[in-house]
Scaffold this active site. Structure first.
Site, PDB file in Angstrom:
ATOM      1  N   LYS A  35      51.196  32.977  36.488  1.00 59.27           N
ATOM      2  CA  LYS A  35      50.827  34.588  35.169  1.00 59.27           C
ATOM      3  C   LYS A  35      49.233  34.063  34.520  1.00 59.27           C
ATOM      4  O   LYS A  35      48.561  34.762  34.330  1.00 59.27           O
ATOM      5  CB  LYS A  35      52.459  34.084  34.906  1.00 59.27           C
ATOM      6  CG  LYS A  35      51.300  35.245  33.132  1.00 59.27           C
ATOM      7  CD  LYS A  35      52.706  35.627  32.254  1.00 59.27           C
ATOM      8  CE  LYS A  35      52.719  35.435  31.270  1.00 59.27           C
ATOM      9  NZ  LYS A  35      51.761  34.845  30.032  1.00 59.27           N
ATOM     10  N   ASN A  36      49.695  32.802  34.330  1.00 52.35           N
ATOM     11  CA  ASN A  36      48.374  32.387  33.334  1.00 52.35           C
ATOM     12  C   ASN A  36      47.205  31.908  34.003  1.00 52.35           C
ATOM     13  O   ASN A  36      46.011  31.899  33.227  1.00 52.35           O
ATOM     14  CB  ASN A  36      48.943  31.397  32.665  1.00 52.35           C
ATOM     15  CG  ASN A  36      49.595  31.679  31.877  1.00 52.35           C
ATOM     16  OD1 ASN A  36      50.000  32.806  31.044  1.00 52.35           O
ATOM     17  ND2 ASN A  36      50.446  29.985  30.794  1.00 52.35           N
ATOM     18  N   VAL A  39      52.113  23.823  19.157  1.00 46.78           N
ATOM     19  CA  VAL A  39      50.528  24.335  19.916  1.00 46.78           C
ATOM     20  C   VAL A  39      50.579  25.778  19.200  1.00 46.78           C
ATOM     21  O   VAL A  39      49.442  26.015  18.075  1.00 46.78           O
ATOM     22  CB  VAL A  39      51.039  24.561  21.480  1.00 46.78           C
ATOM     23  CG1 VAL A  39      49.422  25.653  21.702  1.00 46.78           C
ATOM     24  CG2 VAL A  39      50.880  23.292  21.903  1.00 46.78           C
ATOM     25  N   ASP A  69      52.920  37.467  23.008  1.00 47.93           N
ATOM     26  CA  ASP A  69      54.006  37.156  22.412  1.00 47.93           C
ATOM     27  C   ASP A  69      53.562  37.252  21.532  1.00 47.93           C
ATOM     28  O   ASP A  69      52.542  37.258  20.650  1.00 47.93           O
ATOM     29  CB  ASP A  69      54.375  35.804  23.207  1.00 47.93           C
ATOM     30  CG  ASP A  69      54.646  36.188  24.835  1.00 47.93           C
ATOM     31  OD1 ASP A  69      54.818  37.329  24.952  1.00 47.93           O
ATOM     32  OD2 ASP A  69      54.157  35.392  25.186  1.00 47.93           O
ATOM     33  N   ASP A 121      54.889  26.214  26.373  1.00 42.84           N
ATOM     34  CA  ASP A 121      56.059  27.144  27.210  1.00 42.84           C
ATOM     35  C   ASP A 121      56.584  26.637  27.850  1.00 42.84           C
ATOM     36  O   ASP A 121      58.081  26.943  28.071  1.00 42.84           O
ATOM     37  CB  ASP A 121      55.110  27.837  28.283  1.00 42.84           C
ATOM     38  CG  ASP A 121      53.829  28.465  27.746  1.00 42.84           C
ATOM     39  OD1 ASP A 121      53.572  30.012  28.015  1.00 42.84           O
ATOM     40  OD2 ASP A 121      53.120  27.520  27.574  1.00 42.84           O
ATOM     41  N   ARG A 151      46.353  38.984  26.446  1.00 43.82           N
ATOM     42  CA  ARG A 151      45.373  38.407  25.783  1.00 43.82           C
ATOM     43  C   ARG A 151      43.902  38.511  27.376  1.00 43.82           C
ATOM     44  O   ARG A 151      43.562  38.219  26.628  1.00 43.82           O
ATOM     45  CB  ARG A 151      45.898  37.182  26.153  1.00 43.82           C
ATOM     46  CG  ARG A 151      46.562  36.433  25.383  1.00 43.82           C
ATOM     47  CD  ARG A 151      47.008  36.074  24.127  1.00 43.82           C
ATOM     48  NE  ARG A 151      45.803  35.357  23.533  1.00 43.82           N
ATOM     49  CZ  ARG A 151      45.711  35.264  22.152  1.00 43.82           C
ATOM     50  NH1 ARG A 151      46.138  36.440  21.526  1.00 43.82           N
ATOM     51  NH2 ARG A 151      44.522  34.228  22.185  1.00 43.82           N
TER      52      ARG A 151
HETATM   53  C1  UD1 Z   1      47.574  30.377  26.800  1.00 41.39           C
HETATM   54  C2  UD1 Z   1      48.565  30.668  27.420  1.00 41.39           C
HETATM   55  C3  UD1 Z   1      49.699  30.712  26.594  1.00 41.39           C
HETATM   56  C4  UD1 Z   1      50.100  29.465  26.532  1.00 41.39           C
HETATM   57  C5  UD1 Z   1      48.648  28.337  25.340  1.00 41.39           C
HETATM   58  C6  UD1 Z   1      48.737  27.101  25.565  1.00 41.39           C
HETATM   59  C7  UD1 Z   1      47.760  32.325  29.059  1.00 41.39           C
HETATM   60  C8  UD1 Z   1      47.619  34.275  29.145  1.00 41.39           C
HETATM   61  N1  UD1 Z   1      48.532  31.735  27.836  1.00 41.39           N
HETATM   62  O1  UD1 Z   1      47.454  31.012  25.683  1.00 41.39           O
HETATM   63  O2  UD1 Z   1      50.831  30.464  27.672  1.00 41.39           O
HETATM   64  O3  UD1 Z   1      51.403  28.375  26.028  1.00 41.39           O
HETATM   65  O4  UD1 Z   1      48.043  28.806  26.704  1.00 41.39           O
HETATM   66  O5  UD1 Z   1      49.005  26.487  26.758  1.00 41.39           O
HETATM   67  O6  UD1 Z   1      47.060  31.301  29.532  1.00 41.39           O
HETATM   68  N2  UD1 Z   1      43.812  29.237  18.322  1.00 41.39           N
HETATM   69  C9  UD1 Z   1      43.030  30.139  17.045  1.00 41.39           C
HETATM   70  N3  UD1 Z   1      41.961  30.744  17.582  1.00 41.39           N
HETATM   71  C10 UD1 Z   1      41.470  31.319  18.586  1.00 41.39           C
HETATM   72  C11 UD1 Z   1      42.076  30.484  19.989  1.00 41.39           C
HETATM   73  C12 UD1 Z   1      43.702  30.212  19.663  1.00 41.39           C
HETATM   74  O7  UD1 Z   1      43.143  29.124  16.112  1.00 41.39           O
HETATM   75  O8  UD1 Z   1      40.568  31.487  18.683  1.00 41.39           O
HETATM   76  C13 UD1 Z   1      44.989  28.356  18.499  1.00 41.39           C
HETATM   77  C14 UD1 Z   1      46.349  29.650  18.668  1.00 41.39           C
HETATM   78  O9  UD1 Z   1      46.500  30.460  17.527  1.00 41.39           O
HETATM   79  C15 UD1 Z   1      47.182  27.999  18.953  1.00 41.39           C
HETATM   80  C16 UD1 Z   1      46.030  27.202  19.666  1.00 41.39           C
HETATM   81  O10 UD1 Z   1      44.604  27.192  18.828  1.00 41.39           O
HETATM   82  O11 UD1 Z   1      47.412  27.694  17.883  1.00 41.39           O
HETATM   83  C17 UD1 Z   1      46.210  27.303  21.476  1.00 41.39           C
HETATM   84  O12 UD1 Z   1      46.549  28.522  22.071  1.00 41.39           O
HETATM   85  P1  UD1 Z   1      45.609  28.651  23.021  1.00 41.39           P
HETATM   86  O13 UD1 Z   1      45.878  27.372  23.393  1.00 41.39           O
HETATM   87  O14 UD1 Z   1      44.302  29.115  22.822  1.00 41.39           O
HETATM   88  O15 UD1 Z   1      46.821  29.756  23.320  1.00 41.39           O
HETATM   89  P2  UD1 Z   1      46.354  30.819  24.690  1.00 41.39           P
HETATM   90  O16 UD1 Z   1      44.885  30.703  25.471  1.00 41.39           O
HETATM   91  O17 UD1 Z   1      46.767  32.602  23.820  1.00 41.39           O
END
Ligand code: UD1
Length: 438
Positions: free
Chosen positions: A29-30, A333, A123, A311, A99
């Site tokens: 999915k990701n 995370v 989520d 996850d 997202r």
């Molecule tokens: C993706 C995955 C999710 C997984 C996560 C970490 C998808 C659709 N989802 O989520 O299943 O759990 O990676 O492996 O692929 N952050 C910021 N600012 C930003 C972006 C992120 O502070 O602009 C922080 C987030 O709050 C979090 C951390 O970075 O604490 C990691 O987030 P991120 O790796 O970006 O997760 P997603 O891409 O949203």
């Protein structure tokens, strides 16, 4: 083949003993949704094979169709027909659904020089801000306005830049990849995410004609090109789904054979099963896990790749509750990823949450009040309950707990689960779970 059972909002689960059998996982999915976004930048159609039938693909397809992109789906095959002039605005009706809109900013800027995307969803696990995405696009030369209803952006051609992420965010790394591939000149991204799904996206973009160099130490160098072509790929198996079903087998005293997810995507998860005393058999095609002699407690911290994926911790929590002693889980995370714990507590999982960093070095959340460490007492007596599942991963942990509990359970909010798992009711029933949908 029998028709798939209807998958709706509520499941009634009656524990029916060990879950045993085969599950074939589809592509992740990701990864799939990001490939769909990349494909809109191709000069010709792209094909994506082994795509899962999950809610996130439906939502992403609708978003892309609203821009004028053609999406053709035939089972596990998706063909993306790009358009030269996509609409620059993602309609606000897609606010909060997943997202993906934020990842469309760069591609739309590359294609039409302007973009508006509504604020992202996903989520309910932490604030999930988009500041890294916005800062990266600004560095690439975009003018960005963060509004109450979304993010608006404008740019002539994006220009390559040096960008360093404050944290190796998956989404922000993907944003940079999707933006920089058609920018003018070189982009050097430091502190990039290295999750397998990110690498898969980079490989797909490379097939489309992008110039991407994956360097050591979390560096990615992208040399912008003038034009991308269509490409074809077969997605790698979903490592979150694979882990979830392995846990479902182990927790119920059964054994699930997961087909279609390579060992290298599961290495850290398999190692945790080993540390807990489970038996794991791995071949080139499948992985099985069982724990005939019970499970040992363990301390686990979630982390970026190749660490233990965040996850994975929701099914792990149920596994820990069945180990013989106290285990510790440290979420590093997302600061708020343990919001699902009350649902498991209702089902008898004995777990206490702490804002301190337990069981590993201090993480980014060590001086906050976020409850991000858990002490889990095994063996907890699981009991059936009525629970509302708060998100996709939490949903699966409630299902696993319900399958191993004493007495029936009713789980509401199953649509969350269907956003990320391929036909979950059908798969679980084929493993022997007594599950009724309503
Ligand atoms: C993706 C995955 C999710 C997984 C996560 C970490 C998808 C659709 N989802 O989520 O299943 O759990 O990676 O492996 O692929 N952050 C910021 N600012 C930003 C972006 C992120 O502070 O602009 C922080 C987030 O709050 C979090 C951390 O970075 O604490 C990691 O987030 P991120 O790796 O970006 O997760 P997603 O891409 O949203």
């Amino acid at each position: 083949m029998e028709a798939a059972p209807p998958e709706t909002g509520t499941w009634a689960i009656q524990p029916a003993g060990p879950l045993v059998g085969d599950v074939r996982v589809r592509g992740s999915k990701n990864a799939v949704t990001k490939h769909l976004v990349a494909a809109i930048m191709g000069g010709r159609p792209s094909t994506i094979r082994n795509a899962p039938e999950v809610g996130d693909v439906d939502i992403t397809s609708q978003i892309l169709e609203s821009l004028g992109v053609g999406i053709e789906r035939a089972g596990s095959l998706i063909t993306v027909h790009p358009t030269d002039s996509p609409a620059p605005m993602v309609p606000v009706e897609f606010t909060g659904l997943n997202r993906i809109p934020i990842l469309l900013l760069g591609p739309l800027l590359n294609l039409v020089g302007e973009a508006f995307v509504p604020l992202v969803g996903g989520d309910q696990i932490g604030r999930r801000p988009v500041d890294f995405h916005v800062a990266a696009l600004k560095a690439l030369g975009a003018e960005i306005e963060v509004r109450d209803d979304g993010v608006a952006a404008k740019a002539g051609r994006l220009r390559g830049a040096k960008i360093e992420l404050p944290y190796p965010s998956v989404g922000a790394t993907e944003s940079v990849l999707l933006s920089a591939v058609l920018a003018e000149g070189k982009t050097v991204l430091k502190n990039a995410a290295t999750e397998p799904e990110v690498t898969e996206l980079a490989l797909f973009l490379q097939r489309m004609g992008a110039s991407i160099e994956l360097q050591p130490d979390r560096r990615i160098v992208i040399e912008g090109v003038e034009h991308l072509d269509g490409a074809s790929t077969t997605l790698e198996g979903d490592r979150i789904e694979a882990w979830s079903y392995l846990c479902a087998g182990v927790v119920t005293g059964g054994e699930v054979r997961v087909v279609g997810c390579r060992q290298d995507r599961m290495v850290t998860a398999i190692n945790v099963l080993h540390r807990m005393g489970a038996r794991v058999d791995v071949t080139d095609e499948w992985t099985t896990a069982s724990a005939a002699d019970g499970l040992h407690p363990v301390a686990v911290s979630t982390d970026t790749h190749p660490g233990f994926m965040t996850d994975w911790q929701t099914p792990l929590m149920v596994l820990l509750s069945q180990a013989d002693g106290m285990s510790v889980l440290h979420e590093t995370v997302f600061e708020n990823r343990l919001v699902y714990v009350p649902a498991l507590q209702q089902m008898g999982v004995e777990v206490e949450l702490f804002s301190a960093c337990l069981g590993g070095p201090a993480c980014r959340f060590h001086e906050t009040n976020n409850l991000h460490s858990a002490v889990v007492k095994g063996v907890s007596a699981l009991r059936g309950a009525e629970v509302n599942v708060p998100d996709v991963r939490a949903g699966f942990s409630s299902v696993i707990a319900a399958a191993a509990a004493d007495g029936p359970s009713t789980l509401r909010g199953i649509h969350h689960l269907e956003r990320g798992y391929h036909r979950p009711a059908e798969q679980l029933m084929s493993l022997g779970l007594d599950l009724r949908t309503a």
